[in-house]
Motif scaffolding. Structure first.
Motif, short mmCIF file in Angstrom:
data_model
loop_
_atom_site.label_atom_id
_atom_site.label_comp_id
_atom_site.label_asym_id
_atom_site.label_seq_id
_atom_site.Cartn_x
_atom_site.Cartn_y
_atom_site.Cartn_z
N ALA A 126 13.42 -2.32 -4.14
CA ALA A 126 12.04 -2.47 -4.58
C ALA A 126 11.09 -2.51 -3.38
O ALA A 126 10.03 -1.87 -3.39
CB ALA A 126 11.87 -3.74 -5.42
N GLN A 127 11.45 -3.23 -2.35
CA GLN A 127 10.63 -3.32 -1.15
C GLN A 127 10.44 -1.94 -0.53
O GLN A 127 9.33 -1.58 -0.13
CB GLN A 127 11.29 -4.27 -0.15
N THR A 128 11.49 -1.17 -0.47
CA THR A 128 11.40 0.19 0.09
C THR A 128 10.48 1.06 -0.74
O THR A 128 9.64 1.79 -0.20
CB THR A 128 12.80 0.81 0.17
N ARG A 129 10.62 0.99 -2.05
CA ARG A 129 9.76 1.81 -2.92
C ARG A 129 8.30 1.39 -2.82
O ARG A 129 7.41 2.23 -2.82
CB ARG A 129 10.23 1.70 -4.37
N ARG A 141 6.82 0.03 -0.24
CA ARG A 141 6.32 0.49 1.06
C ARG A 141 6.01 1.98 1.02
O ARG A 141 5.01 2.44 1.55
CB ARG A 141 7.33 0.22 2.16
N PHE A 142 6.91 2.74 0.40
CA PHE A 142 6.69 4.18 0.28
C PHE A 142 5.44 4.46 -0.54
O PHE A 142 4.64 5.32 -0.19
CB PHE A 142 7.92 4.84 -0.36
N GLN A 143 5.28 3.71 -1.63
CA GLN A 143 4.12 3.89 -2.48
C GLN A 143 2.82 3.62 -1.73
O GLN A 143 1.85 4.35 -1.86
CB GLN A 143 4.20 2.97 -3.70
N SER A 144 2.81 2.58 -0.92
CA SER A 144 1.58 2.23 -0.20
C SER A 144 1.25 3.24 0.90
O SER A 144 0.10 3.34 1.32
CB SER A 144 1.68 0.82 0.39
N SER A 145 2.25 3.99 1.34
CA SER A 145 2.00 4.98 2.39
C SER A 145 1.64 6.36 1.83
O SER A 145 1.29 7.25 2.59
CB SER A 145 3.22 5.10 3.30
N LYS A 146 1.73 6.53 0.51
CA LYS A 146 1.44 7.82 -0.11
C LYS A 146 0.27 7.71 -1.07
O LYS A 146 0.03 6.66 -1.66
CB LYS A 146 2.67 8.32 -0.90
N TYR A 178 3.92 1.31 -9.11
CA TYR A 178 4.46 -0.05 -9.20
C TYR A 178 3.36 -1.06 -8.88
O TYR A 178 2.54 -0.85 -8.01
CB TYR A 178 5.61 -0.22 -8.20
N HIS A 179 3.41 -2.18 -9.59
CA HIS A 179 2.42 -3.25 -9.40
C HIS A 179 3.15 -4.54 -9.05
O HIS A 179 3.16 -5.49 -9.82
CB HIS A 179 1.59 -3.43 -10.67
N GLY A 180 3.80 -4.56 -7.91
CA GLY A 180 4.51 -5.74 -7.46
C GLY A 180 6.02 -5.58 -7.56
O GLY A 180 6.54 -4.63 -8.16
N THR A 181 6.72 -6.53 -6.99
CA THR A 181 8.18 -6.47 -6.88
C THR A 181 8.87 -6.45 -8.23
O THR A 181 9.74 -5.61 -8.49
CB THR A 181 8.69 -7.67 -6.05
N PHE A 182 8.53 -7.39 -9.11
CA PHE A 182 9.23 -7.48 -10.39
C PHE A 182 8.91 -6.29 -11.29
O PHE A 182 9.78 -5.80 -12.02
CB PHE A 182 8.93 -8.82 -11.08
N ASP A 183 7.68 -5.79 -11.23
CA ASP A 183 7.33 -4.59 -11.97
C ASP A 183 8.15 -3.40 -11.46
O ASP A 183 8.64 -2.59 -12.25
CB ASP A 183 5.84 -4.30 -11.83
N CYS A 184 8.30 -3.32 -10.17
CA CYS A 184 9.07 -2.25 -9.56
C CYS A 184 10.53 -2.31 -10.01
O CYS A 184 11.11 -1.30 -10.43
CB CYS A 184 8.98 -2.35 -8.04
#
Length: 126
Positions: A38-41, A43-48, A59-65
């Motif tokens: 989830a953390q990796t996804r 981070r990827f989302q925030s960079s794209k 994704y809207h946060g860790t648990f949503d992810c």
């Protein structure tokens, strides 16, 4: 884990230290791996810029992810790539645990012998 007949702890054998280190890291890796995915996804989302990526899941946060990964990809999505991580981190941790146990036993042996030479070994329990 290992107890001597005198009631105190005994030194682990090399194989025991290696296996215990490997098992503990294996459990830790499996229990935290979905969070790492989830953390990796995230981070990827925030960079794209997702507005230009067709079919991208937002994704809207860790648990949503984690929930969305499970919903769309199942358990396989949450544990994709775990085999490589297990081999790497388990071996490293097992070797570190083994090394720590051996260094601790060597230091304890030196300390006890120094205390015995000075006549104070009976006062300190390691």
């Amino acid at each position: 884990v290992v107890e001597s007949e005198k009631g105190g702890g005994a030194t682990l054998t090399s194989i025991q230290a290696f296996v215990l280190g490997a098992m503990s890291k294996w459990i830790a890796t499996l229990s935290t791996y979905p969070l790492q995915v989830a953390q990796t996804r995230l981070r990827f989302q925030s960079s794209k810029d997702l507005s230009t990526t067709r079919g991208a899941v937002s994704y809207h946060g860790t648990f949503d992810c984690i929930a969305k990964i499970y919903k769309f990809e199942g358990w396989q999505g949450l544990f994709r790539g775990v085999q490589t991580k297990l081999w790497h981190s388990t071996l490293i941790s097992a070797l570190m645990f083994l090394t720590y146990e051996k260094i601790q036993a060597a230091v304890e042996k030196v300390v006890v012998s120094q205390l015995q030479r000075r006549g104070g070994a009976h006062k300190i329990k390691l």
